[in-house]
Design an enzyme around this catalytic site. Structure first.
Site, PDB file in Angstrom:
ATOM      1  N   ALA A  46      25.679  16.672  12.457  1.00 47.52           N
ATOM      2  CA  ALA A  46      27.041  16.451  11.962  1.00 47.52           C
ATOM      3  C   ALA A  46      27.006  16.041  10.493  1.00 47.52           C
ATOM      4  O   ALA A  46      26.024  15.445  10.040  1.00 47.52           O
ATOM      5  CB  ALA A  46      27.719  15.366  12.789  1.00 47.52           C
ATOM      6  N   ASP A  47      28.071  16.360   9.743  1.00 53.48           N
ATOM      7  CA  ASP A  47      28.197  15.788   8.402  1.00 53.48           C
ATOM      8  C   ASP A  47      29.226  14.661   8.472  1.00 53.48           C
ATOM      9  O   ASP A  47      29.776  14.387   9.541  1.00 53.48           O
ATOM     10  CB  ASP A  47      28.557  16.864   7.365  1.00 53.48           C
ATOM     11  CG  ASP A  47      29.902  17.530   7.634  1.00 53.48           C
ATOM     12  OD1 ASP A  47      30.736  16.941   8.351  1.00 53.48           O
ATOM     13  OD2 ASP A  47      30.128  18.643   7.126  1.00 53.48           O
ATOM     14  N   SER A  48      29.448  13.990   7.335  1.00 55.35           N
ATOM     15  CA  SER A  48      30.303  12.798   7.395  1.00 55.35           C
ATOM     16  C   SER A  48      31.736  13.154   7.820  1.00 55.35           C
ATOM     17  O   SER A  48      32.396  12.372   8.500  1.00 55.35           O
ATOM     18  CB  SER A  48      30.301  12.072   6.056  1.00 55.35           C
ATOM     19  OG  SER A  48      30.794  12.922   5.052  1.00 55.35           O
TER      20      SER A  48
ATOM     21  N   ASP B 170      32.505  15.544   9.879  1.00 53.30           N
ATOM     22  CA  ASP B 170      32.456  15.741  11.337  1.00 53.30           C
ATOM     23  C   ASP B 170      32.639  14.417  12.071  1.00 53.30           C
ATOM     24  O   ASP B 170      33.343  14.344  13.078  1.00 53.30           O
ATOM     25  CB  ASP B 170      31.102  16.331  11.764  1.00 53.30           C
ATOM     26  CG  ASP B 170      30.965  17.812  11.414  1.00 53.30           C
ATOM     27  OD1 ASP B 170      31.923  18.553  11.649  1.00 53.30           O
ATOM     28  OD2 ASP B 170      29.887  18.195  10.927  1.00 53.30           O
TER      29      ASP B 170
END
Ligand SMILES: NC(=O)c1ccc[n+]([C@@H]2O[C@H](COP(=O)([O-])OP(=O)(O)OC[C@H]3O[C@@H](n4cnc5c(N)ncnc54)[C@H](OP(=O)(O)O)[C@@H]3O)[C@@H](O)[C@H]2O)c1
Lengths: 245, 79
Positions: free
Chosen positions: B35-37, B39
Site C-alpha cells: 500500500a502507499d500512504s 491507500d
C-alpha cells in the site's frame, strides 16, 4: 473529443462572468452542473437558460462552514462531483501600506481557503471513483504580481502551489488538479476600469484584444475532459500572450 | 475468525487487489501488502463506512496492520 456526458460538475462563482461561461461550456459538452454563488437570482437565471441538468446551489464561501455544506448539497443534487471548478473569487485592492487586515483575510478566505476546503471535500468521492478533475481559476497576477493586489496575487499564487501538491497526492487515482491563469478578461470584475487603462492594456496584449469569458471556458472544458488525463499540476495561461510564463 | 476480521480482510483484498492468502492478521499494509500512504487513508475511509464509525487521525495513524484495524474496530463497537 471533450465529451462530458455523464460527468457532474460543481462550478463556484457561476453567477459571475467567467464561472457562468464555464458552466455553460461544461453543460454544452453534456455535463450536469451545480451552479454556486451568493446571488441566487443570477444562478436561477442561468439554470433556467440551461433548462436541464442544472442545479442551483447557493453558498457564501466567506463562511468557513460553507464549503463542506456546498459539497454535500452538490453530491445530493448531482449524485456526486466528478469535476470541481474553483472559480469564485473577489478583489479588495489597495497598496500594501494601506491594506487592512480584513481585506487581506477576506480575499485569502474566499479565493484560496474555500478552494482548498472544496477540493478536500470533493476528493473523497473522486478517490473512490478513481476519477476526478479539479480546476482552479488563478490569475496572471499570481505569477507576475501587480501593485495594489498583494492579497489577490498571494491568493492566486497560493492556488497554483496548492494544486501542485494535490496533483502529486492523487495522480495515481486518475484525478488531475490544474489551474487556469486568465489574463485580462472582460467581466464585472474588470468593467469598471477607465477606458484609458483599457486601451493601454490592449497595447501590451499581443493578441490585440482583451479576453472574453469563453476563452477561459474553453480551457476549462479541456482540463475537465478525459483527453487531458495526462496533464496535472499545471497552469494554463489564457492571456492573449500578455505574459509568457 | 470473527465477523469483523472477515469484513476487514475483504475490504483490504478488494481495495489493494492483493491475494486473500497474503492478508493475514500480522500483515503490514505498507510493508507487506504494497500500500502507499494514500491507500492507507482510503482503507481507513472504507473501514469508517463499512462499520459506521469515525476513526480520528491519531487513531488512524496507528492502524498499520490488519490486526491493528480489527483491534480498533472491535474496541469501537464494544462502546
Ligand atoms: N476578469 C478577469 O480579468 C480575471 C482575470 C484573472 C482571474 N480572474 C478570476 O476569475 C474568477 C471569476 O471572476 P470573474 O471575472 O468572472 O468575476 P465576477 O463576474 O465578479 O465573478 C466572481 C464570482 O465569484 C463569486 N463570489 C465572490 N465572492 C463570493 C463568496 N463570498 N461566496 C461565494 N461566491 C463568491 C461571485 O458570486 P456572487 O456574485 O453570486 O456573490 C461571482 O460569481 C475569479 O476567481 C477571478 O479572480 C478574473
Amino acid at each position: 473529443m471533450f465529451d462530458l456526458q455523464g460527468k457532474r460538475a460543481l462550478v463556484t462563482g457561476a453567477s459571475g462572468g467567467i464561472g457562468g461561461a464555464i458552466a455553460r461550456a461544461l453543460h454544452a459538452q453534456g455535463a450536469a452542473v451545480g451552479l454556486s454563488g451568493t446571488r441566487v437570482d443570477a444562478l436561477e437565471a442561468l439554470a433556467a437558460e440551461l433548462k436541464e441538468r442544472a442545479y442551483v446551489l447557493p453558498a457564501d464561501l466567506s463562511d468557513p462552514a460553507a464549503a463542506d455544506a456546498l459539497v454535500r448539497a452538490a453530491e445530493a443534487a448531482l449524485g456526486g462531483v466528478d469535476i470541481l471548478i474553483n472559480n469564485a473569487g473577489l478583489t479588495r485592492d489597495n497598496l500594501a501600506v494601506r491594506m487592512k487586515d480584513e481585506d487581506w483575510q477576506k480575499v485569502l478566505d474566499v479565493n484560496l481557503t474555500a478552494a482548498f476546503r472544496l477540493s478536500r471535500a470533493c476528493l473523497r468521492g473522486m478517490m473512490k471513483k478513481r476519477w476526478g478533475r479539479i480546476v482552479s481559476i488563478a490569475s496572471v497576477v499570481g505569477a507576475t504580481g501587480n501593485p495594489g493586489q498583494a492579497n489577490y496575487a498571494a491568493s492566486k499564487a497560493g492556488l497554483v502551489g496548492m494544486s501542485k501538491a494535490l496533483a502529486q497526492e492523487v495522480a495515481s487515482r486518475n484525478i488531475t488538479v490544474n489551474c487556469i491563469a486568465p489574463g485580462f478578461i472582460v467581466t464585472a470584475m474588470t468593467e469598471h476600469l477607465p477606458e484609458e487603462r483599457r486601451q493601454k492594456l490592449v497595447e501590451i496584449i499581443p493578441a490585440g484584444r482583451l479576453g472574453v469569458a469563453a476563452d477561459v471556458a474553453a480551457a476549462a472544458v479541456y482540463l475537465a475532459s478525459e483527453e487531458a488525463a495526462y496533464v496535472t499540476g499545471q497552469t494554463l495561461h489564457v492571456n492573449g500572450g500578455m505574459a509568457m510564463i | 475468525m470473527s465477523d469483523v476480521a472477515e469484513r476487514v480482510k475483504k475490504i483490504v483484498v478488494e481495495h489493494l487487489g492483493v491475494e486473500a492468502s497474503k492478508v493475514v492478521e500480522g500483515a503490514h499494509f505498507i510493508e507487506d501488502l504494497g500500500a502507499d500512504s494514500l491507500d492507507t487513508v482510503e482503507l481507513v475511509m472504507a473501514f469508517e463506512e463499512e462499520f459506521g464509525i469515525e476513526i480520528p487521525d491519531d487513531a488512524a495513524e496507528k492502524i498499520q496492520t490488519i490486526k491493528d484495524a480489527i483491534g480498533f474496530i472491535q474496541s469501537q463497537s464494544k462502546k
